[in-house]
Design a protein around this motif. Structure first.
Motif, short mmCIF file in Angstrom:
data_model
loop_
_atom_site.label_atom_id
_atom_site.label_comp_id
_atom_site.label_asym_id
_atom_site.label_seq_id
_atom_site.Cartn_x
_atom_site.Cartn_y
_atom_site.Cartn_z
N THR A 81 -18.72 4.01 -10.61
CA THR A 81 -18.13 3.22 -9.77
C THR A 81 -18.77 2.35 -8.76
O THR A 81 -19.86 3.18 -8.50
CB THR A 81 -16.60 4.07 -9.17
OG1 THR A 81 -17.51 5.20 -8.31
CG2 THR A 81 -15.82 4.70 -10.21
N ASN A 82 -18.20 1.38 -8.31
CA ASN A 82 -19.11 0.68 -7.29
C ASN A 82 -18.57 1.09 -5.83
O ASN A 82 -17.26 1.86 -5.73
CB ASN A 82 -19.30 -0.58 -7.56
CG ASN A 82 -18.13 -1.57 -7.80
OD1 ASN A 82 -17.12 -0.96 -7.05
ND2 ASN A 82 -18.17 -2.46 -8.22
N ARG A 83 -19.03 0.33 -4.82
CA ARG A 83 -18.37 0.79 -3.51
C ARG A 83 -16.89 0.38 -3.39
O ARG A 83 -16.16 1.23 -2.98
CB ARG A 83 -19.37 0.23 -2.41
CG ARG A 83 -20.86 0.88 -2.48
CD ARG A 83 -21.72 0.14 -1.48
NE ARG A 83 -20.95 0.00 -0.09
CZ ARG A 83 -21.63 -0.61 0.92
NH1 ARG A 83 -22.61 -1.50 0.60
NH2 ARG A 83 -20.96 -0.35 2.00
N VAL A 84 -16.68 -0.67 -3.86
CA VAL A 84 -15.17 -1.15 -3.59
C VAL A 84 -14.09 -0.33 -4.53
O VAL A 84 -13.27 -0.01 -4.13
CB VAL A 84 -15.27 -2.63 -3.89
CG1 VAL A 84 -15.20 -3.10 -5.27
CG2 VAL A 84 -13.63 -3.06 -3.50
N GLN A 85 -14.75 0.26 -5.69
CA GLN A 85 -13.92 1.03 -6.33
C GLN A 85 -13.53 2.47 -5.73
O GLN A 85 -12.42 2.83 -5.55
CB GLN A 85 -14.37 1.18 -7.78
CG GLN A 85 -14.32 -0.11 -8.76
CD GLN A 85 -14.87 0.03 -9.90
OE1 GLN A 85 -16.18 0.74 -9.83
NE2 GLN A 85 -14.69 -0.40 -10.99
N LEU B 45 0.90 -1.10 -0.06
CA LEU B 45 0.00 -0.16 -0.01
C LEU B 45 0.75 1.28 -0.05
O LEU B 45 0.69 2.15 -0.84
CB LEU B 45 -0.97 -0.15 1.29
CG LEU B 45 -2.04 1.17 1.52
CD1 LEU B 45 -2.76 1.52 0.27
CD2 LEU B 45 -2.51 1.23 2.65
N LEU B 46 2.04 1.43 0.95
CA LEU B 46 2.69 2.49 0.92
C LEU B 46 3.48 2.66 -0.27
O LEU B 46 3.64 3.69 -0.74
CB LEU B 46 3.70 2.33 2.25
CG LEU B 46 2.95 2.49 3.70
CD1 LEU B 46 3.77 2.36 4.81
CD2 LEU B 46 2.21 3.61 3.74
N ASN B 47 3.65 1.56 -0.73
CA ASN B 47 4.70 1.78 -2.06
C ASN B 47 3.63 2.65 -3.18
O ASN B 47 4.16 3.45 -3.79
CB ASN B 47 4.95 0.33 -2.44
CG ASN B 47 5.96 0.31 -3.80
OD1 ASN B 47 5.97 1.34 -4.43
ND2 ASN B 47 6.45 -0.89 -4.01
N LEU B 48 2.56 1.99 -3.36
CA LEU B 48 1.44 2.68 -4.22
C LEU B 48 1.19 4.22 -4.08
O LEU B 48 1.04 4.99 -4.66
CB LEU B 48 0.53 1.99 -4.19
CG LEU B 48 0.16 0.51 -4.96
CD1 LEU B 48 -1.13 0.09 -5.08
CD2 LEU B 48 0.74 0.45 -6.32
N LYS C 177 -9.79 5.81 -2.48
CA LYS C 177 -9.54 6.40 -1.00
C LYS C 177 -8.34 6.04 -0.49
O LYS C 177 -7.39 6.47 0.09
CB LYS C 177 -10.45 6.39 -0.20
CG LYS C 177 -10.43 6.47 1.48
CD LYS C 177 -10.42 7.93 1.47
CE LYS C 177 -10.16 8.18 3.00
NZ LYS C 177 -9.89 9.73 3.42
N LEU C 178 -8.11 4.59 -0.75
CA LEU C 178 -7.12 3.85 -0.02
C LEU C 178 -5.53 4.02 -0.71
O LEU C 178 -4.66 4.47 -0.12
CB LEU C 178 -7.20 2.32 -0.45
CG LEU C 178 -6.64 1.22 0.54
CD1 LEU C 178 -6.99 1.59 1.99
CD2 LEU C 178 -7.24 -0.16 0.41
N ILE C 179 -5.59 4.29 -1.92
CA ILE C 179 -4.44 4.62 -2.71
C ILE C 179 -3.99 5.95 -2.67
O ILE C 179 -2.75 6.39 -2.46
CB ILE C 179 -4.59 4.32 -4.29
CG1 ILE C 179 -4.85 2.71 -4.53
CG2 ILE C 179 -3.30 4.82 -5.09
CD1 ILE C 179 -5.24 2.37 -5.80
N ALA C 180 -5.09 6.85 -2.53
CA ALA C 180 -4.83 8.19 -2.36
C ALA C 180 -4.31 8.64 -1.02
O ALA C 180 -3.61 9.61 -0.84
CB ALA C 180 -6.11 9.04 -2.70
N GLY C 181 -4.83 7.89 -0.05
CA GLY C 181 -4.34 8.46 1.50
C GLY C 181 -5.05 9.52 1.80
O GLY C 181 -6.04 10.18 1.01
N GLU C 182 -4.75 9.95 2.98
CA GLU C 182 -5.62 10.90 3.85
C GLU C 182 -5.63 12.29 2.94
O GLU C 182 -6.84 12.83 2.66
CB GLU C 182 -5.15 11.11 5.21
CG GLU C 182 -5.19 10.16 6.13
CD GLU C 182 -6.69 9.82 6.22
OE1 GLU C 182 -7.62 10.48 6.41
OE2 GLU C 182 -6.93 8.33 6.21
N THR C 183 -4.71 12.78 2.53
CA THR C 183 -4.55 14.08 1.90
C THR C 183 -4.56 13.87 0.16
O THR C 183 -4.04 14.77 -0.43
CB THR C 183 -2.90 14.84 2.29
OG1 THR C 183 -2.04 14.14 1.76
CG2 THR C 183 -3.39 15.05 3.67
#
Length: 708
Positions: free
Chosen positions: A230-234, A212-215, A239-245
Motif C-alpha cells: 500500500t502507498n501512503r494515501v492508502q 465519512l461517518l456513514n462509511l 485509518k480514516l475509514i476505521a476511525g480511532e478505535t
DNA sequence: GGAGAGGGCGTTTTT
DNA sequence: CGCCCTCTCC
C-alpha cells in the motif's frame, strides 16, 4: 455447520482469527497460510453475528477477494452477500460514483486508463508547445510515468526526477507545467485517473463528514491484504475509514514488497502500530507451501539483502527435490528445454498443466517460449503483460460505450472519429467543440462534405437514445464499428472480431454500462475465469503475487532482464528486484527450476548477445541447487558439485556481486566517455556498477571514475 | 489540416 | 521488427 477453528489453524493463525476487536497486524511469511487466516476470520466474524455487509475486505486484486469470499462461504455454508470486497481503487470508485457531486462532477465522471492519461499528457505538451522538434524530449509514457510517480510517492516532480531519472532533471520546469496542465484538463473534462480515485476519495471523506461517518458506521470490520504494497494515501484511507478505535486487520510481508515503483511504502507496515494504538502483532512463520529444499534457497536469497529481514521460514515437508539450475546455450534452446521440462512434469510426474507456471520479469520475455509452446500444441494462459481492454480494437469499442454514458467525453469522441477519412485531430476537435456549444451551422457544413461522418454522428445519436443493457449497447456498437474494424485491420480482423465476441460475453454479467466500463479498467483481464481450466500458466512475477503452483519455472535469470536493467536507477531498486525473485521462488510448492540462458537473441539488431548470469543466481551456494548444463552437442547434462558461478566465463567480466553495506551513500560519478552516472553498487574493492543515461549499466574500475 | 512516407529508437512491473 | 514521431506533399 460448525467449524473447528482450533483444529484447522495453528496457534498464531488462530490468534489472528479470534482477535476481532481492535487493530491487528499480521506479519505473514510467504506460504504461511495468510489467505487461510483471512478466510477463517471472515467465517468467524459472520458466525459470531457480524452482518456480512459490515465487513470490508481490501485486497490487491479483485480475483483475490472473490476467492477469499468464496472459500469463506464454502466453509461457512452460507452466503456472504453484502460484504464489500475488492481493491482500494474499485472501492474508491464505488463510493465516488454515488457521490460524484461531492467531487464537483454533478454529471458524473469518466475513468481514465493508462493510455488515456498518456494521450492527455501528449495533448497538454502540444498545447504548451513544449519539446517541439526535440527528438530527445521525454516521451509521453515517460512524462506520464513521472507525473504518476510524483503523485503516488507524494513528492514534487523535481524530487521524483532527482530520484528516478536524474538525467531528466533539466526538464523539471516543463514537467511541472505539463503536470499542472494535465490536472486542469482532467478537471475540465470530468476525468479521474487511477491516482485520482485514491486522492479524491480521501478529499471527499475529509470534506464531507456525513459520507465519512456513514462509511465508518457501516464498516465495523476491515481487513487489508498485502499491506506492504500500500502507498501512503492508502494507509491514510484505512485509518480514516476505521476511525480511532478501528477494528482493522492488516496482513503483509515486508520481504514481499514489490510495488515501490508505484509508491508502495514498506514503512506503512512498520508504522502501523504507531498509527493504531494498541496494535496486536502476530507473526506467521511456519510455511505450509514449499518443501525444505525450496525454502533453503529462498532463505538464501533473502540473506543477501542489504536490509535484513528477520525471517527464516520453516516447514515440516523435508522431502522433495532440490531446485534445478538450468543453463541453456541460448534463449531459443531455453524455450525448448522449458517445453521439455513441462512435458516431463506433466506426463511422467503427473502434474496437471494448471499446476505448472512459468514466471518472468517482463511480459515480452515469454515470447520465444510462447512460440515453442504453440509448436507442440500446449495451451497456456498468460497473466500480466498486455491488458485485454487496452488492445486497440477493444478500446475503440469501449469508447463508443463511454459516449453513451457521457456524450462530452472528449477522449472517447476524438477516438471514435479517428477512422473517418479527411478528419484529423484539428477537425475532430472543432467538431467536438461544435457539438458542445451547439454550433449547428458548422456541423451542417462539415457533414455535408463527408457523408460517412454524418452517418457516424447519426449512428451515435441513435445508439445513445436506444441503448439499454450493456449487452444490447455493445451489439449496436459492434454493428457500427465493424466496417471500421475491417478497414483498419484488413489482415487480422477476424481475430479481433473474436475478441469483440469475448467482450460481448463479458457484458452479459452486467446490468449497467458504468460498472461494466469501470470493472474493465479497474480489473484488467476479466476472461480468465472461463479459460482457467487446466492450462499452463505464464505470468509476470508481479501478477503471480499471492498465487502458488506445484511446479514453478523461472526464465531469463540474467543481468539486464532479471534484475531488469530499466529498474536499476538507485540502490533500493536492486533490493526490490531481489524481493521480486523471492516472491517468484516462494510460489513453488514442490518443483522449482531456474533458467539461465548463456545468450539471448536481440530482435532489433538481429544479433545474439552473450549474457551474464543474474547476480542473484551467482550468489547461490552450489549445494542448494542441482545444476544442468546444455552441451554443445545438445541435450542437458547434470553437473555435480561446483557452483554455477565458477563455471561461467562471465565470472571474469563480472566478479561476484556484493551489495554495499550502505547503498544510500553511493551517489553520482563522472566518466570520460559516458558522462554523469549514478552508482548503483560497489563491486569487489575497486569497481562500481554505474548507470549512465543513454548507455545503461556498466561495470567500471574506480580509477576511471571521478566521484561527485 | 490531413495522409502517407521515411527515419530513429528501443520493449518493466500495475491499479 | 514495430511503434511513434517528423517531414513532405497534397
Amino acid at each position: 455447520m460448525s467449524i473447528d477453528f482450533k483444529n484447522d489453524l495453528n496457534p498464531a493463525q488462530y490468534e489472528a482469527v479470534m482477535h476481532t476487536d481492535g487493530p491487528v497486524l499480521v506479519i505473514a511469511g510467504a506460504g504461511s497460510g495468510k489467505t487461510r487466516t483471512i478466510v477463517y476470520r471472515l467465517a468467524h466474524l459472520v458466525q459470531s453475528g457480524v452482518r456480512p455487509d459490515q465487513i470490508l475486505l481490501l485486497t490487491f486484486t479483485r480475483k483475490a477477494s472473490l476467492e477469499m469470499l468464496n472459500r469463506a462461504e464454502s466453509i461457512l455454508g452460507r452466503s456472504l452477500q453484502g460484504t464489500s470486497g475488492g481493491t482500494f481503487h474499485s472501492f474508491a470508485y464505488k463510493i465516488l460514483r454515488v457521490n460524484a457531486h461531492a467531487l464537483g462532477f454533478d454529471k458524473g465522471f469518466t475513468l481514465m486508463d493508462r493510455p488515456d492519461s498518456e494521450n492527455v499528457v501528449k495533448e497538454v505538451k502540444e498545447t504548451l508547445e513544449l519539446g517541439k522538434g526535440d527528438r530527445s524530449y521525454p516521451k509521453k509514457s515517460t512524462l506520464t510515468d513521472m507525473i504518476t510517480k510524483s503523485r503516488n510517492k507524494e513528492l514534487s516532480v523535481e524530487q521524483v526526477l532527482e530520484q528516478e531519472a536524474f538525467h531528466l532533471t533539466g526538464y523539471s520546469d516543463d514537467l511541472r507545467a505539463i503536470a499542472t496542465g494535465y490536472k486542469q484538463f482532467k478537471h475540465q473534462h470530468a476525468l479521474l485517473d487511477y491516482d485520482d480515485l485514491l486522492f479524491s476519495f480521501e478529499r471527499v471523506l475529509l470534506e464531507n463528514p456525513d459520507i465519512l461517518l456513514n462509511l465508518r458506521g457501516r464498516y465495523r470490520y476491515i481487513m487489508v491484504d498485502e499491506y506492504q504494497d500500500t502507498n501512503r494515501v492508502q494507509a491514510r484511507l484505512v485509518k480514516l475509514i476505521a476511525g480511532e478505535t478501528g477494528n482493522v486487520m492488516a496482513v503483509g510481508d515486508d520481504a514481499q514488497s514489490i510495488y515501490a515503483f508505484r509508491g508502495a511504502n514498506v514503512a506503512n507496515i512498520l508504522d502501523y502500530p504507531k498509527i493504531f494504538e494498541g496494535t496486536k502483532i502476530i507473526r506467521l512463520e511456519q510455511n505450509y507451501r514449499s518443501t525444505q529444499p525450496i525454502l533453503d534457497l529462498t532463505n538464501t536469497i533473502l540473506d543477501g539483502a542489504a536490509q535484513k529481514f528477520e525471517k527464516k521460514l520453516f516447514t515440516v515437508k523435508n522431502d522433495g527435490p532440490r531446485p534445478r539450475l538450468v543453463q541453456p546455450l541460448s534463449d531459443q534452446s531455453q524455450a525448448n528445454q522449458v517445453v521439455d521440462l513441462i512435458l516431463d512434469l506433466h506426463r511422467s510426474r503427473g502434474y496437471a498443466y494448471h499446476e505448472i507456471a512459468v514466471l518472468f520479469r517482463a511480459g515480452y520475455h515469454s515470447y520465444p517460449l510462447e512460440v515453442a509452446l504453440g509448436r507442440v500444441g500446449i495451451e497456456y494462459q498468460k497473466y500480466g503483460g498486455l491488458r485485454f481492454h487496452e488492445a486497440a480494437h477493444i478500446k475503440d469499442v469501449l469508447c463508443y460505450m463511454r459516449l453513451i454514458r457521457n456524450p462530452t467525453d472528449k477522449l472517447a469522441f476524438l477516438r471514435v472519429l479517428e477512422p473517418i477519412k479527411g478528419v484529423g485531430p484539428k477537425t475532430a476537435e472543432r467538431i467536438y467543440r461544435a457539438k458542445a456549444t451547439g454550433d449547428e451551422k458548422y456541423l451542417k457544413s462539415i457533414t455535408r462534405k463527408k457523408p460517412d461522418l454524418q452517418q457516424l454522428l447519426a449512428d451515435l445519436d441513435v445508439l445513445r437514445a436506444s441503448a439499454t443493457t450493456p449487452m444490447n449497447a455493445l451489439e449496436q456498437v459492434i454493428a457500427i464499428y465493424t466496417p471500421f474494424l475491417m478497414l483498419k485491420y484488413p489482415d487480422d480482423y477476424p481475430k479481433r472480431q473474436a475478441g469483440l465476441e469475448q467482450l460481448a460475453q463479458i457484458t452479459t454479467t452486467y446490468t449497467d454500462i458504468d460498472s461494466f466500463l469501470a470493472d474493465l479498467t479497474l480489473n484488467g483481464n476479466e476472461e480468465e475465469e472461463k479459460t482457467r481450466d487446466n492450462k499452463l500458466v505464464l505470468s509476470t512475477v508481479h501478477s503471480s503475487k499471492g498465487l502458488e503452483w506445484n511446479a514453478v519455472i523461472i526464465i531469463d535469470l540474467v543481468e539486464d532482464r532479471f534484475p531488469s536493467r530499466k529498474a536499476l536507477t538507485k540502490p533500493d531498486d536492486f533490493e526490490e528486484e531481489r524481493r521480486l525473485l523471492y516472491v517468484a521462488c516462494t510460489r513453488a510448492r514442490r518443483e522449482l527450476a531456474l533458467f539461465v540462458p548463456a545468450s539471448i537473441y536481440n530482435r532489433y539488431n538481429g544479433s545474439t548477445e552473450n549474457t551474464v548470469p543474474s547476480p542473484f543466481v551467482r550468489e547461490l551456494p552450489a549445494h542448494l541447487t542441482e545444476i544442468w548444463q546444455e552441451s554443445y552437442a545438445g541435450g542437458l547434462r547434470k553437473k555435480e558439485g561446483a557452483p554455477a558461478a565458477r563455471q561461467s566465463e562471465a565470472d571474469q567480466d563480472a566478479p561476484s556481486f556484493k551489495s554495499s553495506k550502505d547503498p544510500k551513500k553511493l551517489g553520482y560519478c563522472r566518466h570520460k566517455i559516458f558522462g554523469k552516472g549514478k552508482i548503483i553498487a560497489e563491486i569487489g574493492s575497486d569497481k562500481y556498477r554505474v548507470n549512465f543515461p543513454g548507455f545503461g549499466l556498466k561495470v567500471i574500475v574506480a580509477d576511471y571514475l571521478e566521484l561527485l
